[in-house]
Design a protein around this motif. Structure first.
Motif, PDB file in Angstrom:
ATOM      1  N   ALA A 120      47.348  51.605  32.338  1.00  0.00           N
ATOM      2  CA  ALA A 120      46.962  51.120  33.673  1.00  0.00           C
ATOM      3  C   ALA A 120      48.195  50.830  34.534  1.00  0.00           C
ATOM      4  N   LEU A 121      49.319  50.579  33.898  1.00  0.00           N
ATOM      5  CA  LEU A 121      50.534  50.227  34.633  1.00  0.00           C
ATOM      6  C   LEU A 121      51.133  51.415  35.376  1.00  0.00           C
ATOM      7  N   ALA A 122      50.682  52.624  35.068  1.00  0.00           N
ATOM      8  CA  ALA A 122      51.239  53.830  35.690  1.00  0.00           C
ATOM      9  C   ALA A 122      50.700  54.084  37.097  1.00  0.00           C
ATOM     10  N   HIS A 123      49.641  53.405  37.498  1.00  0.00           N
ATOM     11  CA  HIS A 123      49.024  53.641  38.806  1.00  0.00           C
ATOM     12  C   HIS A 123      49.683  52.777  39.881  1.00  0.00           C
ATOM     13  N   PRO A 124      49.739  53.283  41.122  1.00  0.00           N
ATOM     14  CA  PRO A 124      50.308  52.463  42.192  1.00  0.00           C
ATOM     15  C   PRO A 124      49.454  51.224  42.468  1.00  0.00           C
ATOM     16  N   THR A 125      48.130  51.359  42.373  1.00  0.00           N
ATOM     17  CA  THR A 125      47.223  50.228  42.493  1.00  0.00           C
ATOM     18  C   THR A 125      46.087  50.388  41.491  1.00  0.00           C
ATOM     19  N   VAL A 126      45.507  49.252  41.108  1.00  0.00           N
ATOM     20  CA  VAL A 126      44.329  49.236  40.239  1.00  0.00           C
ATOM     21  C   VAL A 126      43.311  48.305  40.885  1.00  0.00           C
ATOM     22  N   LEU A 127      42.080  48.385  40.406  1.00  0.00           N
ATOM     23  CA  LEU A 127      41.030  47.509  40.904  1.00  0.00           C
ATOM     24  C   LEU A 127      40.462  46.694  39.753  1.00  0.00           C
ATOM     25  N   VAL A 128      40.222  45.415  40.014  1.00  0.00           N
ATOM     26  CA  VAL A 128      39.583  44.532  39.044  1.00  0.00           C
ATOM     27  C   VAL A 128      38.454  43.795  39.753  1.00  0.00           C
ATOM     28  N   ASN A 129      37.545  43.268  38.978  1.00  0.00           N
ATOM     29  CA  ASN A 129      36.431  42.554  39.577  1.00  0.00           C
ATOM     30  C   ASN A 129      36.945  41.373  40.387  1.00  0.00           C
ATOM     31  N   GLY A 130      36.308  41.157  41.525  1.00  0.00           N
ATOM     32  CA  GLY A 130      36.743  40.106  42.437  1.00  0.00           C
ATOM     33  C   GLY A 130      36.064  38.765  42.244  1.00  0.00           C
ATOM     34  N   GLY A 131      35.230  38.644  41.219  1.00  0.00           N
ATOM     35  CA  GLY A 131      34.609  37.349  40.961  1.00  0.00           C
ATOM     36  C   GLY A 131      33.143  37.287  41.305  1.00  0.00           C
ATOM     37  N   ARG A 132      32.608  38.398  41.777  1.00  0.00           N
ATOM     38  CA  ARG A 132      31.155  38.470  41.947  1.00  0.00           C
ATOM     39  C   ARG A 132      30.746  39.939  41.938  1.00  0.00           C
ATOM     40  N   ARG A 133      29.501  40.160  41.633  1.00  0.00           N
ATOM     41  CA  ARG A 133      28.976  41.527  41.534  1.00  0.00           C
ATOM     42  C   ARG A 133      29.106  42.233  42.881  1.00  0.00           C
ATOM     43  N   GLY A 134      29.661  43.448  42.839  1.00  0.00           N
ATOM     44  CA  GLY A 134      29.816  44.241  44.055  1.00  0.00           C
ATOM     45  C   GLY A 134      31.114  43.998  44.792  1.00  0.00           C
ATOM     46  N   LEU A 135      32.042  43.265  44.199  1.00  0.00           N
ATOM     47  CA  LEU A 135      33.326  42.976  44.843  1.00  0.00           C
ATOM     48  C   LEU A 135      34.472  43.336  43.903  1.00  0.00           C
ATOM     49  N   GLN A 136      35.358  44.187  44.384  1.00  0.00           N
ATOM     50  CA  GLN A 136      36.540  44.576  43.624  1.00  0.00           C
ATOM     51  C   GLN A 136      37.792  44.195  44.406  1.00  0.00           C
ATOM     52  N   ILE A 137      38.848  43.864  43.670  1.00  0.00           N
ATOM     53  CA  ILE A 137      40.146  43.543  44.260  1.00  0.00           C
ATOM     54  C   ILE A 137      41.109  44.665  43.895  1.00  0.00           C
ATOM     55  N   GLU A 138      41.753  45.231  44.914  1.00  0.00           N
ATOM     56  CA  GLU A 138      42.761  46.266  44.681  1.00  0.00           C
ATOM     57  C   GLU A 138      44.138  45.637  44.857  1.00  0.00           C
ATOM     58  N   LEU A 139      44.997  45.843  43.865  1.00  0.00           N
ATOM     59  CA  LEU A 139      46.350  45.315  43.918  1.00  0.00           C
ATOM     60  C   LEU A 139      47.248  46.121  42.993  1.00  0.00           C
ATOM     61  N   SER A 140      48.543  45.889  43.076  1.00  0.00           N
ATOM     62  CA  SER A 140      49.452  46.622  42.195  1.00  0.00           C
ATOM     63  C   SER A 140      49.293  46.093  40.774  1.00  0.00           C
ATOM     64  N   PRO A 141      49.425  46.973  39.776  1.00  0.00           N
ATOM     65  CA  PRO A 141      49.286  46.494  38.403  1.00  0.00           C
ATOM     66  C   PRO A 141      50.364  45.469  38.039  1.00  0.00           C
ATOM     67  N   GLY A 142      51.560  45.604  38.614  1.00  0.00           N
ATOM     68  CA  GLY A 142      52.622  44.629  38.354  1.00  0.00           C
ATOM     69  C   GLY A 142      52.248  43.247  38.848  1.00  0.00           C
ATOM     70  N   ASP A 143      51.644  43.182  40.047  1.00  0.00           N
ATOM     71  CA  ASP A 143      51.195  41.895  40.576  1.00  0.00           C
ATOM     72  C   ASP A 143      50.078  41.313  39.717  1.00  0.00           C
ATOM     73  N   LEU A 144      49.178  42.170  39.237  1.00  0.00           N
ATOM     74  CA  LEU A 144      48.084  41.709  38.376  1.00  0.00           C
ATOM     75  C   LEU A 144      48.647  41.103  37.089  1.00  0.00           C
ATOM     76  N   VAL A 145      49.586  41.811  36.472  1.00  0.00           N
ATOM     77  CA  VAL A 145      50.202  41.331  35.228  1.00  0.00           C
ATOM     78  C   VAL A 145      50.855  39.972  35.456  1.00  0.00           C
ATOM     79  N   ARG A 146      51.583  39.840  36.557  1.00  0.00           N
ATOM     80  CA  ARG A 146      52.235  38.561  36.857  1.00  0.00           C
ATOM     81  C   ARG A 146      51.207  37.455  37.136  1.00  0.00           C
ATOM     82  N   ALA A 147      50.154  37.782  37.843  1.00  0.00           N
ATOM     83  CA  ALA A 147      49.150  36.777  38.227  1.00  0.00           C
ATOM     84  C   ALA A 147      48.431  36.170  37.027  1.00  0.00           C
ATOM     85  N   ILE A 148      48.201  36.981  35.990  1.00  0.00           N
ATOM     86  CA  ILE A 148      47.443  36.472  34.837  1.00  0.00           C
ATOM     87  C   ILE A 148      48.296  36.357  33.573  1.00  0.00           C
TER      88      ILE A 148
END
Length: 156
Positions: A120-148
């Motif tokens: 997943a780290l090879a993509h410029p951006t990835v999407l993860v669930n945004g905390g409710r059904r029907g909502l996705q968050i797009e961000l860089s995988p590096g930022d995601l790794v740092r955030a969690i």
């Protein structure tokens, strides 16, 4: 714009840039992540499913491409545990504070160790669930790794 969730609040607090994507959630979809990818017109390997598991005695958060299956053996190895198993839906909801189909790796009620499929780290951006059904968050995988605080591993 979609209303805030604990996931979006966590990103805003951390100063991490992200884009929200909404879609029509299908409660009857066999695979929620694949349904989200199709509805948004995004390659399924960029839409990461959030799975909650137990590795040994620890609850862990697992991020994997929506078109792949996580190997519990590989997850246990990555977590330094003898075994791993998926959490039952009710326990995943209790631990995260989110409903199944809307579980985000961000802003969970109880912080747990997180693991992300290395590819997943090879993509410029990835999407993860945004905390409710029907909502996705797009961000860089590096930022995601740092955030969690995720550890990259070969999980699939």
């Amino acid at each position: 714009m979609a209303k805030a969730t604990p996931a979006t609040a966590a990103l805003e607090k951390a100063g991490i840039a992200f884009t929200l994507r909404t879609y029509d959630y299908d409660p009857n979809a066999a695979k929620i992540g694949l349904q989200a990818a199709q509805a948004l017109g995004i390659a399924p390997e960029r839409v990461l499913k959030t799975l909650m598991a137990r590795a040994g005695n620890a609850v862990v958060c697992v991020l994997a491409p929506s078109d792949k299956e996580v190997s519990l053996k590989r997850l246990a190895s990555a977590a330094g545990a003898k075994d791993a198993a998926m959490l039952p839906p009710a326990e995943a909801e209790r631990v995260t504070g989110y409903h199944v189909g809307g579980i985000s790796p961000l802003g969970q009620k109880k912080k747990s160790r997180a693991y992300i499929e290395r590819t997943a780290l090879a993509h410029p951006t990835v999407l993860v669930n945004g905390g409710r059904r029907g909502l996705q968050i797009e961000l860089s995988p590096g930022d995601l790794v740092r955030a969690i605080g995720a550890k990259a591993a070969d999980l699939c």
